[in-house]
Design a protein around this motif. Structure first.
Motif, PDB file in Angstrom:
ATOM      1  N   THR A  96      40.023  36.815  42.377  1.00 55.39           N
ATOM      2  CA  THR A  96      40.930  37.323  41.344  1.00 55.39           C
ATOM      3  C   THR A  96      40.227  37.481  39.998  1.00 55.39           C
ATOM      4  O   THR A  96      40.306  38.535  39.352  1.00 55.39           O
ATOM      5  N   TYR A 114      41.749  45.443  43.855  1.00 49.05           N
ATOM      6  CA  TYR A 114      43.078  44.824  43.842  1.00 49.05           C
ATOM      7  C   TYR A 114      43.420  44.170  45.180  1.00 49.05           C
ATOM      8  O   TYR A 114      44.083  43.128  45.237  1.00 49.05           O
ATOM      9  N   TRP A 119      47.700  36.588  44.123  1.00 47.34           N
ATOM     10  CA  TRP A 119      48.279  36.222  42.832  1.00 47.34           C
ATOM     11  C   TRP A 119      49.021  34.884  42.862  1.00 47.34           C
ATOM     12  O   TRP A 119      48.934  34.105  41.900  1.00 47.34           O
ATOM     13  N   ARG A 123      48.429  31.832  40.130  1.00 50.20           N
ATOM     14  CA  ARG A 123      49.511  31.158  39.400  1.00 50.20           C
ATOM     15  C   ARG A 123      49.487  29.653  39.654  1.00 50.20           C
ATOM     16  O   ARG A 123      49.629  28.850  38.725  1.00 50.20           O
ATOM     17  N   LEU A 152      47.135  32.313  32.356  1.00 47.59           N
ATOM     18  CA  LEU A 152      48.547  31.935  32.467  1.00 47.59           C
ATOM     19  C   LEU A 152      48.851  30.538  31.933  1.00 47.59           C
ATOM     20  O   LEU A 152      50.011  30.148  31.842  1.00 47.59           O
ATOM     21  N   TRP A 185      49.537  42.825  36.882  1.00 50.89           N
ATOM     22  CA  TRP A 185      50.117  41.582  36.355  1.00 50.89           C
ATOM     23  C   TRP A 185      50.054  41.547  34.834  1.00 50.89           C
ATOM     24  O   TRP A 185      50.178  40.494  34.220  1.00 50.89           O
ATOM     25  N   ARG A 186      49.845  42.718  34.202  1.00 52.37           N
ATOM     26  CA  ARG A 186      49.603  42.781  32.760  1.00 52.37           C
ATOM     27  C   ARG A 186      50.729  42.156  31.946  1.00 52.37           C
ATOM     28  O   ARG A 186      50.471  41.473  30.955  1.00 52.37           O
ATOM     29  N   GLU A 188      52.850  39.718  32.737  1.00 51.08           N
ATOM     30  CA  GLU A 188      52.826  38.261  32.849  1.00 51.08           C
ATOM     31  C   GLU A 188      51.681  37.673  32.033  1.00 51.08           C
ATOM     32  O   GLU A 188      51.836  36.631  31.380  1.00 51.08           O
ATOM     33  N   ILE A 189      50.540  38.337  32.055  1.00 52.28           N
ATOM     34  CA  ILE A 189      49.373  37.846  31.312  1.00 52.28           C
ATOM     35  C   ILE A 189      49.625  37.922  29.808  1.00 52.28           C
ATOM     36  O   ILE A 189      49.403  36.953  29.068  1.00 52.28           O
TER      37      ILE A 189
END
Length: 501
Positions: A96, A114, A119, A123, A152, A185-186, A188-189
């Motif tokens: 990742t 990707y 993911w 997390r 995160l 995931w932009r 959330e980041i």
């Protein structure tokens, strides 16, 4: 015991050595680098801790103490070690972080992968870091999180401990929105980073890019900007900006301060090492091996962002167009594998070996090889001696958050001589305007720069090096850490803060 300062970084702050069946924790062999700089602040607070990972076969029964208490020259502190399985490390870090995030951060969309990203595991690991930091932090403590593989953590930590102050520092470039938003995931980041009180960057451009990413997802209204100090603007540099954003005001009243401070090197340590008798002996031996010709030095990792193949091709062109330099110029090209567990770098290493072999075959002789390709880590003491022996440091990455090799070279040149050829796409370029700047994407620019460096007269070399040494001394590791921590918690760590000090 609760800690007033918690540093969250993936590496443990010591070396583990087994002696007679027992594990001893020893200080890192070289006091130069980010880890000892961060540890230096442990002496400024009563209680401090460090959160890192350690690989374990069974996370429920890792076979090591989760929390250890350390006392060394930096003071007394606690290290909270997260047990991660080999599979978790591979997923969260090697896949990742390195295969999805790394290429986007450095502007290489074509390298982005990707498909293998897990993911949920990313997390999970970030949540574990946040939990460990929350458990260590005292009421109102300062928590300093480092680098993109822990993106995160600020968001999770804010949920767990709304009382703490959180700073996050990026040790890589931060890309503009059209590049960053490739990441699915932009949102959330970005939301996690906006939960921090301070988000730190090397140079103004990266802070501006971060704001562009935030604006693509949130209406944050006016973002105040201030003028960038003149000594952080290099005329013609691809990464120079004239103004820098200072803070982001969220709709709920939360303010995110943007701290811009280039990471430096430990100038005093390198200077002391460069002045030692041992280094002098090494440098004397190396110079005898090199002879009277010109010595070019390149040091970096085996990574597509470093432009190693482009540099070797430029060296080949140099020998093609300048017969006068045959058997008069050498290139020591140090390219160390970033992680031998990652096969993605194997084609790069193979390409470097093929080009170096071709150059030596074309221009070498029985007694002279123009290229020495070194693929192992060189001890820092030896590297400092090579810095002193080399006529030119050739540092031309295609993209680089900062690049500390060029600053090490400058710090080691107590003689005031030597030439730095530097890519304008390295973050350090905005500070080091006295270097010979070049565009590594242009063969013509690379050729011109290396010719200029090789032929530069002594008075110009010394005038440029004097300016470079002053710039590096001004923003060393201690300045960087003090400036970032002052933004996070002025009452504890000083008040010399600034958006672009």
């Amino acid at each position: 015991m609760s800690s007033e300062l918690v540093i969250v970084y993936h590496r443990q702050p010591y070396e583990e050595v087994e002696v007679d069946g027992r594990i001893e924790y020893r200080e890192n062999k070289s006091p130069n680098g980010i880890v000892p700089t961060l540890k230096s602040f442990f002496g400024k607070v009563k209680n401090a801790s460090w959160v890192a990972w350690k690989e374990a076969e069974d996370t429920s029964n890792p076979g090591f103490d989760r929390v250890v208490h350390i006392e060394d020259s930096f003071g007394k502190y606690t290290v909270s070690r997260l047990p991660l399985t080999k599979e978790q490390v591979s997923s969260f870090y090697h896949v990742t972080s390195k295969e999805a995030f790394w290429p986007i951060l450095h502007g290489f969309k074509e390298k982005y992968n990707y498909d293998p990203v897990d993911w949920p595991t990313f997390r999970e690991v970030n949540w574990a870091f946040a939990e460990a930091a929350a458990a260590e932090a005292a009421q109102g403590a300062s928590v300093w999180v480092h680098d993109y593989n822990l993106w995160l953590v600020p968001g999770y930590l804010r949920q767990l401990r709304p009382d703490v102050r959180i700073s996050f520092y990026h040790h890589t470039p931060f890309p503009s929105a059209d590049m960053f938003n490739v990441l699915p995931w932009r949102g959330e980041i970005i939301d996690s980073l906006l939960a921090a009180d301070v988000v730190g960057f090397h140079i103004p451009r990266y802070a501006a890019n971060f704001v562009s990413c935030v604006r693509s997802q949130h209406d944050v209204g006016n973002v105040p900007r201030v003028r960038v100090p003149d000594d952080l603007v290099t005329e013609g540099s691809a990464l120079s900006d004239r103004t820098v954003p200072t803070e982001i005001h969220m709709s709920d009243g939360h303010v995110v301060h943007l701290g811009v401070t280039p990471v430096g090197v430990d100038v005093d340590y390198i200077d002391g090492l460069a002045a030692s008798d041992e280094t002098a002996e090494l440098a004397k031996r190396f110079r005898a091996e090199v002879g009277d010709g010109k010595m070019l030095l390149s040091v970096g990792r085996t990574d597509y962002t470093k432009g190693g193949a482009d540099q070797l091709l430029a060296f080949e062109r140099l020998l093609e167009r300048r017969p006068d330099l045959h058997e008069q110029v050498r290139l020591l090209h140090v390219s160390v594998s970033a992680n031998r567990a990652m096969t993605v770098y194997e084609p790069i290493q193979k390409e470097l070996e093929e080009i170096a072999g071709r150059i030596n075959g074309r221009f070498g002789s029985f007694s002279f090889q123009p290229v020495a390709l070194i693929s192992r880590a060189v001890p820092f003491e030896e590297l400092v001696a090579w810095y002193q022996v080399s006529d030119v440091a050739w540092i031309t990455p295609l993209a680089d958050g900062m690049n500390l090799v060029c600053k090490e070279f400058i710090s080691a040149r107590r003689d005031g001589d030597g030439v730095l050829v530097l890519s304008e796409f390295a973050g350090a370029a905005v500070e080091l305007g006295a270097a010979v700047m070049t565009n590594p994407f242009s063969s013509r620019a690379m050729d011109h720069a290396i010719d200029l460096a090789i032929d530069m007269p002594e008075d110009e070399r010394r005038a440029r090096m004097k300016l470079l040494r002053a710039a590096v001394a001004k923003r060393d590791t201690h300045h960087w850490a003090a400036d970032q921590l002052a933004l996070l918690s002025p009452k504890d760590f000083g008040d010399d803060s600034g958006a672009a000090a």
